[in-house]
Motif scaffolding. Structure first.
Motif, PDB file in Angstrom:
ATOM      1  N   MET A  76       0.839  -1.204   0.000  1.00 21.16           N
ATOM      2  CA  MET A  76       0.000   0.000   0.000  1.00 21.16           C
ATOM      3  C   MET A  76       0.870   1.249   0.000  1.00 21.16           C
ATOM      4  SD  MET A  76      -3.082  -0.558   2.673  1.00 21.16           S
ATOM      5  CE  MET A  76      -4.469  -1.582   2.315  1.00 21.16           C
ATOM      6  N   GLU A  77       1.905   1.216   0.821  1.00 19.50           N
ATOM      7  CA  GLU A  77       2.825   2.355   0.914  1.00 19.50           C
ATOM      8  C   GLU A  77       3.518   2.609  -0.428  1.00 19.50           C
ATOM      9  OE1 GLU A  77       6.513   3.530   3.819  1.00 19.50           O
ATOM     10  OE2 GLU A  77       4.833   2.407   4.656  1.00 19.50           O
ATOM     11  N   GLU A  78       3.937   1.537  -1.080  1.00 23.06           N
ATOM     12  CA  GLU A  78       4.588   1.665  -2.377  1.00 23.06           C
ATOM     13  C   GLU A  78       3.637   2.264  -3.413  1.00 23.06           C
ATOM     14  OE1 GLU A  78       6.239  -1.396  -5.752  1.00 23.06           O
ATOM     15  OE2 GLU A  78       6.651  -1.900  -3.652  1.00 23.06           O
ATOM     16  N   HIS A  79       2.419   1.757  -3.492  1.00 21.72           N
ATOM     17  CA  HIS A  79       1.434   2.292  -4.446  1.00 21.72           C
ATOM     18  C   HIS A  79       1.104   3.746  -4.143  1.00 21.72           C
ATOM     19  CE1 HIS A  79      -0.170  -1.967  -5.557  1.00 21.72           C
ATOM     20  NE2 HIS A  79       0.969  -1.681  -6.145  1.00 21.72           N
ATOM     21  N   PHE A  80       0.945   4.071  -2.867  1.00 22.89           N
ATOM     22  CA  PHE A  80       0.651   5.436  -2.434  1.00 22.89           C
ATOM     23  C   PHE A  80       1.727   6.392  -2.940  1.00 22.89           C
ATOM     24  CE2 PHE A  80       1.402   8.704   0.871  1.00 22.89           C
ATOM     25  CZ  PHE A  80       0.173   9.348   0.876  1.00 22.89           C
ATOM     26  N   ASN A  81       2.993   6.042  -2.736  1.00 25.66           N
ATOM     27  CA  ASN A  81       4.102   6.917  -3.112  1.00 25.66           C
ATOM     28  C   ASN A  81       4.368   6.952  -4.609  1.00 25.66           C
ATOM     29  OD1 ASN A  81       5.294   8.165  -0.663  1.00 25.66           O
ATOM     30  ND2 ASN A  81       5.422   6.039  -0.015  1.00 25.66           N
ATOM     31  N   GLU A  82       4.283   5.805  -5.277  1.00 29.43           N
ATOM     32  CA  GLU A  82       4.639   5.746  -6.691  1.00 29.43           C
ATOM     33  C   GLU A  82       3.477   6.075  -7.626  1.00 29.43           C
ATOM     34  OE1 GLU A  82       6.504   1.989  -7.475  1.00 29.43           O
ATOM     35  OE2 GLU A  82       8.094   2.358  -6.004  1.00 29.43           O
ATOM     36  N   ASN A  83       2.296   5.550  -7.336  1.00 29.57           N
ATOM     37  CA  ASN A  83       1.183   5.657  -8.279  1.00 29.57           C
ATOM     38  C   ASN A  83       0.222   6.811  -8.004  1.00 29.57           C
ATOM     39  OD1 ASN A  83       2.246   3.295  -9.310  1.00 29.57           O
ATOM     40  ND2 ASN A  83       0.814   1.993  -8.221  1.00 29.57           N
ATOM     41  N   TYR A  84       0.008   7.152  -6.770  1.00 25.40           N
ATOM     42  CA  TYR A  84      -1.033   8.124  -6.446  1.00 25.40           C
ATOM     43  C   TYR A  84      -0.469   9.491  -6.091  1.00 25.40           C
ATOM     44  CZ  TYR A  84      -3.609   3.784  -6.340  1.00 25.40           C
ATOM     45  OH  TYR A  84      -4.130   2.571  -6.678  1.00 25.40           O
ATOM     46  N   LEU A  85       0.366   9.589  -5.063  1.00 28.05           N
ATOM     47  CA  LEU A  85       0.895  10.877  -4.630  1.00 28.05           C
ATOM     48  C   LEU A  85       2.178  11.255  -5.348  1.00 28.05           C
ATOM     49  CD1 LEU A  85      -0.342  12.778  -2.347  1.00 28.05           C
ATOM     50  CD2 LEU A  85      -1.322  10.527  -2.476  1.00 28.05           C
ATOM     51  N   GLU A  86       2.778  10.329  -6.076  1.00 27.58           N
ATOM     52  CA  GLU A  86       3.996  10.599  -6.834  1.00 27.58           C
ATOM     53  C   GLU A  86       4.993  11.390  -5.975  1.00 27.58           C
ATOM     54  OE1 GLU A  86       2.910  11.317 -11.302  1.00 27.58           O
ATOM     55  OE2 GLU A  86       1.390  12.323 -10.054  1.00 27.58           O
ATOM     56  N   SER A  87       5.369  10.801  -4.851  1.00 25.92           N
ATOM     57  CA  SER A  87       6.143  11.524  -3.844  1.00 25.92           C
ATOM     58  C   SER A  87       7.557  11.913  -4.292  1.00 25.92           C
ATOM     59  CB  SER A  87       6.200  10.732  -2.539  1.00 25.92           C
ATOM     60  OG  SER A  87       6.742   9.463  -2.749  1.00 25.92           O
TER      61      SER A  87
END
Length: 182
Positions: A76-87
């Motif tokens: 979830m953390e990986e998807h959040f950073n890479e796919n959604y919030l583009e951190s």
């Protein structure tokens, strides 16, 4: 003569401190979000949020690294950073604002009170106005501040693929809390 110079230097130093009040700061504030969706609830916590209040002017500021949010599951953390919030592209989220009724508040007395913060939030490179209620608790030389508000994911240009649209809520609940020393 030396006494007069020392007196002038002390006076200038005192005036300089009075005119250059620094805000009170919490480097370990907490921010969390909760997304309730039909398929799965998603929540994350960031315990390294920077919060500041200028008690002379009623100005508030918050800044956090997006990668500071941690999830129960690493995927979830990986998807959040890479796919959604583009951190990597948008590393921070911020809020800058003022306490609307600041002149009516007394932070020198123990007690609890609420005030409205009116400002601008920036997430994913998108700035939006935000008004939120902040609860303050003053106990001795400590000031706690807490707020909760909702954001609409689509308003911040966060794209959710159709394949997982039922996994992520359209509206996300955000909470933040800070502890300051007066």
């Amino acid at each position: 003569m030396k006494t007069r110079i020392i007196t002038v230097l002390i006076a200038l130093g005192t005036v300089g401190q009075a005119l250059a009040q620094t805000p009170i700061v919490d480097h370990n504030g907490k921010a969390s979000f909760f997304s309730e969706a039909p398929m799965e609830n998603i929540e994350a916590l960031n315990e390294k949020v920077l919060g500041a209040i200028d008690l002379d002017k009623g100005i508030l500021a918050v800044s956090m690294l997006i990668k500071g949010f941690h999830f129960e599951r690493s995927l979830m953390e990986e998807h959040f950073n890479e796919n959604y919030l583009e951190s990597d592209k948008y590393p921070k989220a911020t809020f800058k604002g003022v306490i609307s009724n600041f002149s009516e508040l007394d932070f020198s007395k123990n007690g609890s009170f609420e005030a409205e913060a009116d400002g601008e939030i920036e997430i994913h490179g998108v700035k939006k106005p935000l008004k939120t209620m902040v609860k303050f608790d003053v106990v001795g030389s400590k000031l706690a501040a807490a707020t909760a508000f909702e954001i609409k994911v689509a308003e911040f240009d966060i794209e959710v693929p159709r394949l997982v649209i039922k996994n992520i809520a359209e509206v996300v609940e955000v909470k933040a809390s800070f502890n300051f020393s007066l």
